[in-house]
Scaffold this motif. Structure first.
Motif, short mmCIF file in Angstrom:
data_model
loop_
_atom_site.label_atom_id
_atom_site.label_comp_id
_atom_site.label_asym_id
_atom_site.label_seq_id
_atom_site.Cartn_x
_atom_site.Cartn_y
_atom_site.Cartn_z
N ILE A 131 3.62 -6.84 31.32
CA ILE A 131 3.80 -5.50 30.77
C ILE A 131 5.14 -5.45 30.03
N PRO A 132 5.14 -5.43 28.71
CA PRO A 132 6.40 -5.38 27.97
C PRO A 132 7.02 -3.99 28.04
N SER A 133 8.30 -3.92 27.74
CA SER A 133 8.97 -2.61 27.72
C SER A 133 8.48 -1.81 26.52
N LEU A 134 8.49 -0.48 26.69
CA LEU A 134 8.08 0.38 25.59
C LEU A 134 9.14 0.36 24.48
N LYS A 135 8.68 0.32 23.25
CA LYS A 135 9.60 0.24 22.11
C LYS A 135 9.25 1.30 21.08
N THR A 136 10.24 1.65 20.30
CA THR A 136 10.00 2.55 19.17
C THR A 136 9.47 1.70 18.02
N PRO A 137 8.26 1.98 17.54
CA PRO A 137 7.68 1.13 16.49
C PRO A 137 8.39 1.29 15.16
N SER A 138 8.42 0.22 14.41
CA SER A 138 8.99 0.25 13.07
C SER A 138 7.91 0.67 12.08
N LEU A 139 8.20 1.69 11.29
CA LEU A 139 7.24 2.17 10.30
C LEU A 139 6.88 1.07 9.31
N LYS A 140 7.87 0.26 8.93
CA LYS A 140 7.63 -0.83 7.99
C LYS A 140 6.66 -1.84 8.58
N SER A 141 6.86 -2.18 9.87
CA SER A 141 5.97 -3.13 10.54
C SER A 141 4.56 -2.58 10.66
N MET A 142 4.44 -1.29 11.00
CA MET A 142 3.12 -0.67 11.13
C MET A 142 2.38 -0.67 9.80
N LEU A 143 3.09 -0.32 8.74
CA LEU A 143 2.46 -0.28 7.41
C LEU A 143 2.06 -1.69 6.95
N LEU A 144 2.90 -2.68 7.29
CA LEU A 144 2.60 -4.06 6.92
C LEU A 144 1.34 -4.55 7.64
N LYS A 145 1.25 -4.26 8.95
CA LYS A 145 0.06 -4.65 9.71
C LYS A 145 -1.18 -3.96 9.16
N THR A 146 -1.04 -2.68 8.84
CA THR A 146 -2.18 -1.92 8.29
C THR A 146 -2.61 -2.52 6.97
N TRP A 147 -1.65 -2.87 6.12
CA TRP A 147 -1.98 -3.46 4.83
C TRP A 147 -2.67 -4.81 4.99
N LEU A 148 -2.17 -5.64 5.92
CA LEU A 148 -2.77 -6.96 6.13
C LEU A 148 -4.23 -6.84 6.56
N ARG A 149 -4.56 -5.76 7.29
CA ARG A 149 -5.94 -5.57 7.74
C ARG A 149 -6.81 -4.90 6.69
N ILE A 150 -6.22 -4.00 5.92
CA ILE A 150 -7.02 -3.25 4.96
C ILE A 150 -7.20 -4.00 3.65
N ARG A 151 -6.30 -4.98 3.38
CA ARG A 151 -6.42 -5.72 2.12
C ARG A 151 -7.68 -6.59 2.10
N GLU A 152 -8.18 -6.94 3.32
CA GLU A 152 -9.42 -7.71 3.38
C GLU A 152 -10.56 -6.91 2.75
N PHE A 153 -10.55 -5.60 2.99
CA PHE A 153 -11.57 -4.73 2.38
C PHE A 153 -11.43 -4.74 0.88
N ILE A 154 -10.18 -4.68 0.38
CA ILE A 154 -9.95 -4.60 -1.07
C ILE A 154 -10.21 -5.95 -1.75
N ILE A 155 -9.68 -7.02 -1.14
CA ILE A 155 -9.77 -8.34 -1.78
C ILE A 155 -11.16 -8.96 -1.62
N ILE A 156 -11.80 -8.74 -0.47
CA ILE A 156 -13.10 -9.37 -0.21
C ILE A 156 -14.26 -8.44 -0.53
N ALA A 157 -14.18 -7.19 -0.07
CA ALA A 157 -15.32 -6.28 -0.21
C ALA A 157 -15.57 -5.87 -1.66
N TRP A 158 -14.51 -5.59 -2.41
CA TRP A 158 -14.72 -5.14 -3.79
C TRP A 158 -15.38 -6.20 -4.66
N PRO A 159 -14.89 -7.46 -4.64
CA PRO A 159 -15.62 -8.48 -5.42
C PRO A 159 -17.06 -8.66 -4.96
N LEU A 160 -17.30 -8.58 -3.63
CA LEU A 160 -18.67 -8.69 -3.13
C LEU A 160 -19.52 -7.51 -3.61
#
Length: 285
Positions: A131-160
């Motif tokens: 159980i890790p200690s609770l941390k205040t999330p970094s907005l930059k890190s959250m947005l980066l993770k979100t982009w890494l997951r959502i870019r698959e839709f843009i890069i893969i799904a749109w050409p398909l």
């Protein structure tokens, strides 16, 4: 627009360190289906994408637990399936319909988990979880993770989508779409869907949201479908064959034989639940 809030919330839960706490709190529930709380982590990943959910089952100590978790994760609505649920059920049938689809999905996964745990009966190891200690999330890190997951839709799904539209147009021009639709007509007729829907189900194996987009391409307008047909189509897409990327991940983790069993089960379940949705839709509307 459908995916961004889901993915940003998932990144928030990961970065705060709350995910392991949820796993601990859910341990008693998962024991009822023959697993333990760690299973929640790949399950949560499954709402973003099934591929990391399958790979995430590696955190489980038992081979039996890894397979059962992957089996159940195949039925979790990933972001691509969420696009179909929101784009058809929520938009045309109302948000409450989409909410009920998610609730029934959770109930179904729990019920299937109980059945599978009886078939693959084995004592699972106890829960050992840091159980890790609770941390205040970094907005930059959250947005980066979100982009890494959502870019698959843009890069893969749109050409398909573009390629799929071209292929579907060529099939319509040369008349091959009628051959595919006739081959799949037993499925579409059983579900009470237009025969032209057959070709769209093929594209859904590439990515689930392509089924909805190709449906618009094939029919011209989703509003020509009845409410019952929209519900039936959405339910079927929620449960039938995982996308090719997921199948490849399953083969890598569980080998071909076990993967085939999962795929066949998803088809049978999708047909059964699709027919049930058809009768419910007829009764309601």
């Amino acid at each position: 627009p459908y995916l961004f809030p889901l993915l940003i919330c998932l990144a928030f839960l990961e970065d705060t360190g709350y995910m392991p706490r949820v796993a601990f709190l859910m341990d008693s529930f998962f024991h009822k289906i023959g697993l333990h709380g760690k299973t929640l982590i790949p399950f949560m990943l499954g709402y973003g994408c099934t591929v990391p959910a399958i790979m995430g089952t590696r955190i489980l100590e038992s081979e039996r637990d890894r397979y059962l978790a992957g089996f159940l994760a195949a039925f979790i609505p990933c972001s691509a399936r969420t696009s179909v649920i929101f784009g058809i059920a929520a938009f045309y049938l109302g948000p409450m319909t989409a909410f009920l689809l998610y609730i029934t999905n959770i109930i179904f996964i729990g019920f299937l988990g109980i059945i599978l745990s009886r078939i693959y009966e084995e004592k699972t190891p106890g829960l050992i979880l840091e159980i890790p200690s609770l941390k205040t999330p970094s907005l930059k890190s959250m947005l980066l993770k979100t982009w890494l997951r959502i870019r698959e839709f843009i890069i893969i799904a749109w050409p398909l989508l573009i390629l799929g539209s071209i292929v579907l147009s060529l099939m319509e021009y040369y008349g091959y779409d009628e051959i595919v639709n006739n081959l799949l007509s037993p499925v579409t007729i059983l579900l009470g869907l237009p025969v032209a829907v057959g070709t769209t189900l093929i594209f859904g194996i590439l990515r689930k949201e392509l089924s909805m987009l190709m449906l618009i391409q094939a029919l011209g307008n989703l509003s020509i479908l009845s409410k019952t047909q929209m519900l039936t189509f959405t339910v079927f897409i929620m449960y039938y064959i995982p996308c090719l990327a997921t199948i490849a991940a399953m083969i890598n983790e569980y080998r071909v034989k076990k993967t085939v069993l999962i795929v066949v089960t998803t088809v049978i379940v999708a047909l059964i639940l699709g027919v049930i949705a058809r009768f419910i839709g007829d009764a309601v509307w």
